[in-house]
Write an enzyme that holds these catalytic residues in place. Sequence first.
Site, mmCIF file in Angstrom:
data_model
loop_
_atom_site.group_PDB
_atom_site.id
_atom_site.type_symbol
_atom_site.label_atom_id
_atom_site.label_comp_id
_atom_site.label_asym_id
_atom_site.label_seq_id
_atom_site.Cartn_x
_atom_site.Cartn_y
_atom_site.Cartn_z
ATOM 1 N N GLU A 80 0.832 -1.208 0.000
ATOM 2 C CA GLU A 80 0.000 0.000 0.000
ATOM 3 C C GLU A 80 0.862 1.251 0.000
ATOM 4 O O GLU A 80 0.588 2.215 -0.719
ATOM 5 C CB GLU A 80 -0.960 -0.002 1.184
ATOM 6 N N TYR A 101 -10.553 3.934 -3.128
ATOM 7 C CA TYR A 101 -11.464 5.022 -2.782
ATOM 8 C C TYR A 101 -10.768 6.362 -2.588
ATOM 9 O O TYR A 101 -11.400 7.333 -2.168
ATOM 10 C CB TYR A 101 -12.231 4.648 -1.505
ATOM 11 N N ASP A 147 7.181 -19.307 0.681
ATOM 12 C CA ASP A 147 6.594 -20.008 1.821
ATOM 13 C C ASP A 147 5.936 -21.297 1.337
ATOM 14 O O ASP A 147 5.117 -21.278 0.419
ATOM 15 C CB ASP A 147 5.545 -19.138 2.502
#
Length: 287
Positions: free
Chosen positions: A90, A127, A202
Amino acid sequence: MIKKSSLHIEKRPLSLKNNGHLSLFPVGTGSAFTKKLYQNNVLLIKGDQHIMVDCGTRTPEAFYTLGVPITTIENFLVTHSHADHIGGLEEVMLMGRYVTKKKPNIIITPEYQKMLWEYSLRGGAAYNERNGGSLLHFDDFFTVYAPEPVTGLGRDAWRIEYRGFSLTLIRTMHYPDSAKSWRESAYSIGLVIDDRIFFTGDTRFDPELIHAVVDSYPIEWIFHDVQFFPGGVHTPFDDLLTLPDQYREVMHLMHYPDTFQEKEQLVLDNGFAGFVHQHHYYDFPAV
């Protein structure tokens, strides 16, 4: 087959360039909840190109400590959606759109792009503004490069030639722990890098995966997930002990706890190459 090669390991300041050989630079090597180590994310470097494999919650912090702002990282690839592998995205997205005004690139399959956006990234990104009357989308933040499907590995896999790197993305069996195969598992991938290095990402213990990769590529070194207790969604050390000696001697262990130093001699005594150490270069000779 295993084709062990020379390997130079050195701790030196991070640069996003080298003389043209392949380097792996572990930005972090720790498991999800370590506090002394950064998260198990690795930077690939070759010549003047680089690819950041995963970007966990603490990865921007790790780059800050290394003197390289996260905004200078241009290329990303994500193995799966746990926070220690995507939690820093982000920041990457918002800094790219609103600060540097430059979209980073991402290598991602269409299937996983939809999953990553809808279930992880959309809420903090879509948004923030209206673009042509619509909410923002994944490709407003990233320039997407999709790999092509390949066959012959016994499971879903994809391949891409990207800026001097040859990458094969291959499905792993990571989570949930109840899944009996990679097909029943959530999306998670490992990487074959330049047909010579196997980076599992992983994964639970999956010898079929290791054999498939080693049988298909002249693998020189393996970077493998490890944990030091049974069960769970990673590979127990005791399971790795069942692998042939020729696999263990080229296997570096990663995604480990803060207390890893207590296990270093145990790892070496059992024929492994050792632990992967963060902020060290793993330099492979040019071929």
